[in-house]
Design a protein around this motif. Structure first.
Motif, short mmCIF file in Angstrom:
data_model
loop_
_atom_site.label_atom_id
_atom_site.label_comp_id
_atom_site.label_asym_id
_atom_site.label_seq_id
_atom_site.Cartn_x
_atom_site.Cartn_y
_atom_site.Cartn_z
N ASN A 255 0.84 -1.20 0.00
CA ASN A 255 0.00 0.00 0.00
C ASN A 255 0.87 1.25 0.00
OD1 ASN A 255 0.78 0.30 2.71
ND2 ASN A 255 -1.07 -0.68 3.49
N CYS A 256 0.25 2.37 -0.30
CA CYS A 256 1.03 3.58 -0.54
C CYS A 256 0.15 4.82 -0.36
CB CYS A 256 1.56 3.54 -1.98
SG CYS A 256 2.33 5.04 -2.55
N MET A 257 0.69 5.84 0.25
CA MET A 257 -0.02 7.12 0.32
C MET A 257 0.94 8.21 -0.13
SD MET A 257 -2.93 8.55 2.28
CE MET A 257 -3.17 9.85 3.47
N ALA A 258 0.45 9.07 -0.99
CA ALA A 258 1.23 10.24 -1.42
C ALA A 258 0.57 11.48 -0.84
CB ALA A 258 1.26 10.32 -2.94
N ALA A 259 1.41 12.38 -0.38
CA ALA A 259 0.87 13.58 0.25
C ALA A 259 1.72 14.79 -0.08
CB ALA A 259 0.83 13.38 1.77
N LYS A 260 1.04 15.94 -0.12
CA LYS A 260 1.79 17.19 -0.08
C LYS A 260 1.29 17.94 1.14
CE LYS A 260 3.87 20.94 -2.48
NZ LYS A 260 3.85 21.92 -3.57
N VAL A 261 2.13 18.05 2.15
CA VAL A 261 1.77 18.72 3.40
C VAL A 261 2.57 20.00 3.47
CG1 VAL A 261 1.66 18.50 5.89
CG2 VAL A 261 1.35 16.47 4.47
N ARG B 46 5.45 13.93 0.73
CA ARG B 46 5.68 12.78 1.61
C ARG B 46 5.03 11.56 0.96
NH1 ARG B 46 5.95 14.88 7.31
NH2 ARG B 46 4.94 12.98 8.05
N VAL B 47 5.77 10.48 0.87
CA VAL B 47 5.23 9.24 0.31
C VAL B 47 5.49 8.11 1.29
CG1 VAL B 47 5.42 7.53 -1.54
CG2 VAL B 47 5.49 9.97 -2.10
N THR B 48 4.44 7.40 1.65
CA THR B 48 4.61 6.24 2.54
C THR B 48 4.34 4.97 1.76
OG1 THR B 48 2.32 6.50 3.26
CG2 THR B 48 4.03 7.42 4.68
N VAL B 49 5.10 3.94 2.08
CA VAL B 49 4.88 2.62 1.47
C VAL B 49 4.83 1.61 2.61
CG1 VAL B 49 5.72 0.86 -0.12
CG2 VAL B 49 6.11 3.29 -0.63
N GLY B 50 3.72 0.85 2.65
CA GLY B 50 3.55 -0.15 3.71
C GLY B 50 3.27 -1.52 3.13
N PRO C 107 7.04 0.70 -7.58
CA PRO C 107 7.13 1.94 -8.37
C PRO C 107 5.82 2.28 -9.08
CG PRO C 107 8.39 0.17 -9.40
CD PRO C 107 7.97 -0.33 -8.06
N VAL C 108 5.09 1.26 -9.46
CA VAL C 108 3.81 1.51 -10.15
C VAL C 108 2.84 2.20 -9.20
CG1 VAL C 108 1.85 0.44 -11.32
CG2 VAL C 108 4.15 -0.51 -11.62
N LEU C 109 2.79 1.67 -7.97
CA LEU C 109 1.85 2.22 -6.99
C LEU C 109 2.23 3.64 -6.59
CD1 LEU C 109 -0.53 0.54 -6.02
CD2 LEU C 109 0.65 0.21 -3.86
N VAL C 110 3.53 3.87 -6.37
CA VAL C 110 3.98 5.21 -5.99
C VAL C 110 3.69 6.20 -7.11
CG1 VAL C 110 6.03 6.61 -5.47
CG2 VAL C 110 5.75 4.37 -4.39
N ARG C 111 3.96 5.79 -8.34
CA ARG C 111 3.71 6.69 -9.47
C ARG C 111 2.21 7.02 -9.57
NH1 ARG C 111 2.20 5.93 -14.64
NH2 ARG C 111 2.31 3.67 -14.45
#
Lengths: 157, 233
Positions: B150-156, B161-165, B219-223
């Motif tokens: 799983n993955c969350m992308a954020a702009k705070v 910030r990108v998390t990968v779990g 990389p697919v998920l993060v992109r």
């Protein structure tokens, strides 16, 4: 420990072990519709309403229900009878083992969202596993019930 | 309770937090204060969290088993265990989040995730409402299953910030230290950051997927999460 639980509208006072599960409590008090299934919090078979919120009784301590209201299918027959025939008409009741949990969660769904889309129905009921039907029959049954209900409401104006 | 019942640990003392009033989400202009006894379903359906997270919290929580499970599983139970497959940790780690510990005080979630287990008590999660945008992505074999990754992308604020779990280790937080996203999110910058992320994080195999599979998915998920973030913003 002593607990006082309103079970299907009737107050029950009982002395129970602290680690007793809610499923064992309700079954001990005659609510045999509540089934023990996966025991890994995954199948939805043991669904009961705790203060009108659907929970897994296999994963809830009976002590947690102290002073609160618990409803099982035994206490919701009238509400269930509105739509279960539509599910049966689709042949989706099959072996019947998962039905009480399915019906309980469908009641919760329709109370929360009286006019759900098909996606919303599938999402809400995704925590109820059925190894017979493939879920399409239940979806068709609930859709048929909703279509008829809303059709009648439109007719009544 | 959901996980305890599946193990065979013995506990000499158990402390019940249910009467401490920690079952509510308090929202102010500055932050959300989410009590340890708040259920996953409460967070999923909270309109303030939904609006602030651009729908990412709902997206992260909606496939965790079923509604009945999410009505019983709590924030405290989910965060304290810091489980690798947790959607909750991955989602909140991308936000400006802190945990309040009874003994340890207020600790950034980023630090808490890597702390060893001790006998402290998690009181609440605090999420600062800094201006931001969020997008969540996960791969599951089927709805209600644990995530394969799983993955969350954020702009705070100004920070990406990108998390990968579910690597399957605990979620990790990546920042744009190399300035790959400095000129914004485009197809090219998202792909470049995704490759950088895939090289930076360690993945391994378990019954949900092999290390090779996760290495291909990451990389697919993060992109995708970054591109979705670009659309949200």
């Amino acid at each position: 420990m002593e607990v006082k639980i309103k079970l299907n509208g009737k107050t029950v006072v009982d002395d129970i072990p602290a680690d007793m599960l809610l499923i064992d409590f309700v079954r001990a008090h005659g609510c045999k519709s509540v089934k023990r299934g996966c025991e890994t919090s995954a199948c939805g078979l043991c669904t009961v309403m705790l203060d009108d919120v659907p929970v897994l009784s296999c994963s809830t301590l009976a002590a947690r229900a102290d002073g609160r209201s618990v409803c099982t299918l035994e206490g919701l027959q009238a509400e269930a009878s509105e739509f279960v025939g539509f599910i049966a008409d689709q042949g989706a009741e099959q072996c019947g083992f998962c039905n009480p949990g399915f019906v309980m969660n469908t009641i919760a769904l329709l109370r929360e969202n009286p006019d759900p889309t098909d996606d919303e129905i599938l999402a809400y009921l995704s925590g109820n596993l059925c190894r017979c039907s493939g879920y399409v029959g239940q979806l068709r049954g609930i859709r048929a019930f909703l279509d008829e209900k809303h059709g009648k409401e439109v007719e009544r104006g | 309770m959901m996980w305890l019942k599946m193990g065979n640990h013995s506990f000499g003392t158990a402390i019940d937090l249910c009467d401490l009033g920690l079952d509510t989400i308090e929202e102010t202009d500055e932050e959300f204060r989410i009590g340890a006894m708040v259920t996953l379903r409460q967070m999923e359906t909270h309109t303030g969290l939904d609006a602030y997270s651009c729908g990412a919290i709902k997206a992260a929580f909606q496939d965790i088993v079923g509604v009945q499970f999410r009505n019983g599983a709590t924030l405290g139970g989910s965060l304290w265990r810091r489980m690798g497959f947790s959607d909750i940790v991955t989602a909140f780690l991308a936000m400006d989040s802190y945990v309040e510990l009874h003994e340890g005080g207020i600790v950034p979630l980023e630090r808490f995730v890597n702390m060893p287990y001790d006998k402290d008590i998690l009181v609440r999660l605090i999420v600062k409402k800094r201006p931001g945008a969020f997008a969540y992505q996960a791969v599951r074999k089927q709805r209600t299953d644990l995530p394969t990754i799983n993955c969350m992308a954020a702009k705070v604020g100004d920070e990406y910030r990108v998390t990968v779990g579910a690597r399957p280790g605990r979620a990790v937080l990546l920042r744009d230290d190399r300035g790959i996203l400095a000129d914004g999110i485009t197809e090219a910058s998202a792909a470049a950051f995704a490759e950088h992320a895939a090289e930076s994080i360690r993945v391994s195999g378990n019954m949900w997927g092999s290390a090779e599979y996760r290495r291909a998915l990451a990389p697919v998920l993060v992109r995708r999460a970054l591109l979705a973030l670009g659309e949200v913003r």
